[in-house]
Structure formats: structure tokens, C-alpha cells
Design an enzyme around this catalytic site. Structure first.
Site, PDB file in Angstrom:
ATOM      1  N   PRO A  58       0.784  -1.241   0.000  1.00 48.26           N
ATOM      2  CG  PRO A  58       0.061  -0.903   2.197  1.00 48.26           C
ATOM      3  CD  PRO A  58       0.766  -1.903   1.307  1.00 48.26           C
ATOM      4  CB  CYS A  59       3.063   2.797  -2.486  1.00 51.52           C
ATOM      5  SG  CYS A  59       4.437   1.636  -2.441  1.00 51.52           S
ATOM      6  CG  HIS A  60      -2.889   3.534  -1.104  1.00 53.52           C
ATOM      7  ND1 HIS A  60      -2.609   2.189  -1.354  1.00 53.52           N
ATOM      8  CD2 HIS A  60      -3.822   3.552  -0.130  1.00 53.52           C
ATOM      9  CE1 HIS A  60      -3.361   1.448  -0.567  1.00 53.52           C
ATOM     10  NE2 HIS A  60      -4.103   2.241   0.185  1.00 53.52           N
TER      11      HIS A  60
END
Length: 159
Positions: free
Chosen positions: A123-125
Site C-alpha cells: 500500500p504505497c498509497h
């Protein structure tokens, strides 16, 4: 090795999922080529499991992903990936905070995010700039996709 692919319809547009019988190779938000609709993919395969878990995520029912991912190119890359995966659903950390957790640098975290072949699953977001600045996002439609994912987690009961 045979590459298996699936195309998942999502609120972000089509998502292409590719893998083999052992692990996932990549997820592309906005990927439109190849792959049967997920209903025709073996649900026991990594590709099928990813499609089901992503569908659950969009339905608000999945907090953590349990999928076999292709290994990162280096041990360091794998450590950075694990630090990003550890950010809980609905939360966010700055590049600097993730870097401290991973005994690394904010620049290295940014590079790991930019090269991430598994958006949403890794989950780089959830990684933001200092003071909550949105920063960049390399998947889908960039920042607009990142904002949508963050809002989905905040409002969708994925906390």
C-alpha cells in the site's frame, strides 16, 4: 512457466493481475490487455486469490492481503516492501516515518514506492509527504488514484 492473468473491474477502472502458479508478478491499475474476467480464473491460483481479495477490498471487507508476491530484487528491497505492507489499512505514514521503521532513508522509501509492482496490496498509497502532503503515486492515474484509495479506506470501514 505459464503466466496467468485476470482482469478485475473496479471503481478505479480495470485492474490487470498477472502471476504464475507460485506467485503474483504484478498488478496494473488501468491495465486493459489480456486476461479473462476473474470469474474464469482458478480461485486457488495466486492470480485468482488476488482478484478475490482485491474485490473484497473494494467491497470494504478486506484489511490485509495474504498473497504470495514475487520476491523483490534485493533483500533491502524486500525489507522496504515489508515496512510499507506494515502500514495498517486506513492509516498513513510519512516517507520519513517509514524510513525510520525500516532503518532506511525517505528517498529509498520513495524509490520503493515508485517501483512497486503491487499497488494496493503493497500500500504505497498510505505513504505521504511531510505534514500530510499527498506526494506522488505511480499507479493508475497517479495522485487522483492515491487520493481515491485513501478516501476509500477512511470512509469504507476499512479502519
Amino acid at each position: 512457466m505459464t503466466i496467468l492473468s485476470a482482469l478485475l473491474a473496479s471503481p478505479l477502472g480495470p485492474i490487470l493481475i498477472e502471476g504464475d502458479e507460485r506467485c503474483l508478478h504484478r498488478i496494473i491499475i488501468g491495465g486493459e490487455r489480456g486476461g479473462p474476467e476473474i470469474e474464469r480464473v482458478d480461485p486457488a491460483s495466486p492470480t485468482g486469490r488476488a482478484a478475490m481479495q482485491l474485490r473484497a477490498y473494494f467491497d470494504g471487507a478486506c484489511e490485509m492481503f495474504d498473497l504470495p508476491l514475487a520476491p523483490a530484487a534485493t533483500h533491502r528491497g524486500e525489507a522496504l516492501r515489508q515496512a510499507i505492507i506494515a502500514i495498517p489499512c486506513g492509516a498513513s505514514l510519512s516517507y520519513g516515518e517509514v524510513a525510520r521503521l525500516a532503518a532506511s532513508s525517505p528517498r529509498a522509501i520513495g524509490q520503493a514506492c515508485a517501483r512497486n509492482p503491487f499497488p494496493i496490496v503493497v500500500p504505497c498509497h498510505r505513504v505521504l509527504g511531510n505534514g500530510g502532503a499527498i506526494g506522488q503515486y505511480s499507479a493508475g492515474h497517479g495522485v487522483a488514484t492515491k487520493l481515491w484509495l485513501l478516501e476509500h479506506e477512511r470512509r469504507g470501514g476499512l479502519l
